[in-house]
Design an enzyme around this catalytic site. Sequence first.
Site, short mmCIF file in Angstrom:
data_model
loop_
_atom_site.label_atom_id
_atom_site.label_comp_id
_atom_site.label_asym_id
_atom_site.label_seq_id
_atom_site.Cartn_x
_atom_site.Cartn_y
_atom_site.Cartn_z
CG HIS A 91 -1.52 1.27 1.17
ND1 HIS A 91 -3.22 0.99 0.63
CD2 HIS A 91 -1.97 1.74 2.31
CE1 HIS A 91 -3.50 2.46 0.42
NE2 HIS A 91 -2.69 3.30 1.50
CB THR A 122 12.19 5.24 -5.51
OG1 THR A 122 11.91 5.67 -3.93
CG2 THR A 122 11.55 5.63 -7.46
#
Length: 224
Positions: free
Chosen positions: A109, A172
Amino acid sequence: MISLGVLISGSGTNLQSIMDAIERKSLTARINIVISNRRDAFGLDRAKRKNIPAICIPHTEFPTRESHEKRIIKELEENGVEVVILAGYMRIITKYFVSAYKNKILNIHPALLPSFKGTHAQEKATTYGVKITGATVHFVDEEMDHGPIIIQGAIPISPFLSPDEVAAKILTIEHRIYPQAIEWLSQGRLEILGNKVILHGSQPLADISDIMPCLISPSLEDGF
Ligand code: GRF
């Protein structure tokens, strides 16, 4: 080595990070099948390029959520999948699916749960004005964006960033913590105790990732 089934709905950058981690041998796992609920999911192409079976099972062709999941589960079982990886899969999973793969479904999430559950989490965090946000990998239970947390990664954000810029920074982090969480599971090092996950098998202070399943970027950049 664990056999994974990866469920996607879109671009599949998390799927890519998992495939890359397997290729460079930092993740001991095999992806047996990739399933998308959307035909246009670019992640399907990413999988096919790596010769991984990739199919679409569109939810629009099934009368109920459960009948759609039944078809997915059939495919997962026929392909010997042990662990289900939700990687940008934009469908709510029912109790039926959760019980079929109890404690064997992982989700990522794009927020520090329990903050900003649901869709557009990055935008919600940006609008709220939080100073730190990130991503969470957790076991899936019956509630949405809930379930024992395996690892979280955090990033500081400035008020001048747009939701898209924040989302890109979070991605990232996602690409680092998801393969790490799956590797721990593959090594049999994760134990669920109530709502908590214990990471076993580390030497005290040997490795920051072993003692503290969290990643704060950029200061702990080399922690993993
Ligand atoms: C990610 O931000 C993930 O956390 C969320 O959906 C996005 C999917 O990205 N659940 P991708 O398809 O893996 O690129």
